[in-house]
Write a protein that holds these residues in place. Structure first.
Motif, PDB file in Angstrom:
ATOM      1  N   THR A  58      -0.461 -14.202   7.406  1.00 46.24           N
ATOM      2  CA  THR A  58      -1.636 -13.372   7.661  1.00 46.24           C
ATOM      3  C   THR A  58      -2.854 -13.956   6.963  1.00 46.24           C
ATOM      4  N   SER A 215      -0.311  -8.418   1.786  1.00 48.78           N
ATOM      5  CA  SER A 215      -0.043  -9.202   2.998  1.00 48.78           C
ATOM      6  C   SER A 215       1.196 -10.073   2.844  1.00 48.78           C
ATOM      7  N   GLU A 218       4.128  -7.917   3.674  1.00 50.83           N
ATOM      8  CA  GLU A 218       4.163  -7.658   5.111  1.00 50.83           C
ATOM      9  C   GLU A 218       4.647  -8.870   5.904  1.00 50.83           C
ATOM     10  N   ASP A 219       4.352 -10.072   5.393  1.00 55.76           N
ATOM     11  CA  ASP A 219       4.787 -11.303   6.068  1.00 55.76           C
ATOM     12  C   ASP A 219       6.226 -11.691   5.729  1.00 55.76           C
ATOM     13  N   TYR A 220       6.882 -10.898   4.882  1.00 56.55           N
ATOM     14  CA  TYR A 220       8.252 -11.201   4.407  1.00 56.55           C
ATOM     15  C   TYR A 220       8.316 -12.531   3.656  1.00 56.55           C
TER      16      TYR A 220
END
Length: 311
Positions: A58, A215, A218-220
């Motif tokens: 991201t 982020s 969220e992006d793992y």
């Protein structure tokens, strides 16, 4: 050798060493980036490392540089040069910012390499195979090594073992938290006059750093503990670097940097007086000793005019 006894020359040489030191740290960072991280054994049934690998971040590295480095540099330049008209303030602000970011990145990189924690998307990167078939279940009491990974891109696999701590989080807080401290000093955020706008202005960089850290979850790319410790590391070095060049935010002179290093002792006579009076002050526009009152006088005068409330 005689030139080095000149206080002004020694002053410039002293700050030049700081800049060289920053370059050395940057070189060490890139060298560590090529190092092979510690290889942990893992379980293919570990739900913490079986998230899918996203093709793109991201916030990629180039965007992180813009957010955590370029933006603070521009803000410091606008305020220090455009508003305060102080090259010395600009120099200390940029040097402090770089010190914060570089110390943070080298510390983070050392931990990444030595800890070797697997990212949440590690299994998708690794693609474990045995005898030509994917490994879906663990043999009882057995852990696997990276030797079973079928990933042909070694860079992807190596990066998958650098989860702790989060470099994005630590770098974002190192740059943006330093900026908040720098702006807070300029605005005298703790002058006990209670302007809510100051809080709003200072929270913007911190919020931006927090969003960068989120982020990564969220992006793992990282777990919550990775970004938490990365944020703590960035905040610690931001405070450390800021206090190297500026007084505390509680100081009445928080808007100006520490005075230049004093090398006037090199030219003092036996009575303690310098043979080159004012040389350091002329070089930087700021006095290098305990008599440093400079721009604090108007502020202190205003404070002295304030009368306590009548009971």
């Amino acid at each position: 050798m005689q030139a080095l006894r000149n206080p002004t020359t020694r002053l410039y040489a002293s700050y030049a060493f700081d800049w060289i030191f920053c370059v050395i740290i940057l070189i060490l960072f890139f060298l560590l980036d090529r190092a092979e991280p510690f290889h942990r054994q893992f379980s293919v049934e570990n739900t913490a490392i079986m998230f899918p690998m996203k093709a793109k971040d991201t916030i990629p590295v180039w965007a992180l540089v813009l957010i955590a480095v370029v933006f603070p540099v521009l803000m410091i330049a606008v305020v220090a040069v455009g508003v305060r008209r102080s090259i010395y303030d600009f120099h200390n602000g940029i040097l402090g910012l770089l010190l914060s970011i570089l110390l943070t990145t080298i510390f983070t990189q050392v931990m990444k390499v030595t800890v070797g924690k697997d990212r949440p998307d590690f299994l998708d990167r690794c693609q474990p195979m045995q005898n030509g078939a994917p490994i879906l279940h663990d043999v009882p009491l057995q852990l696997w090594s990276v030797d079973v990974c079928s990933q042909t891109n070694k860079a992807i696999l190596k990066d998958g073992m650098r989860s702790f701590p989060s470099g994005h989080a630590s770098t974002a807080f190192a740059g943006l938290f330093f900026l908040s401290l720098w702006m807070g000093g300029k605005m005298h955020v703790f002058d006990r006059r209670g302007y809510s706008l100051k809080s709003v202005i200072l929270i913007v960089p911190i919020l931006a750093a927090l969003l960068v850290a989120i982020s990564r979850i969220e992006d793992y790319r990282h777990s919550a503990i990775d970004v938490t410790w990365g944020s703590i590391i960035g905040i610690f070095f931001a405070i450390f670097a800021y206090l190297q060049y500026y007084p505390s935010l509680f100081s009445k002179a928080s808007h100006i940097p520490h005075p230049p290093r004093d090398f006037s002792y090199l030219t003092r006579n036996s009575d303690g007086r310098s043979n080159e009076p004012g040389c350091l002050e002329n070089a930087t526009g700021i006095r290098p000793n305990h008599e440093f009152v400079d721009e604090t006088r108007p502020y202190l005068h205003d404070q002295a005019q304030e009368q306590p409330l009548q009971q």
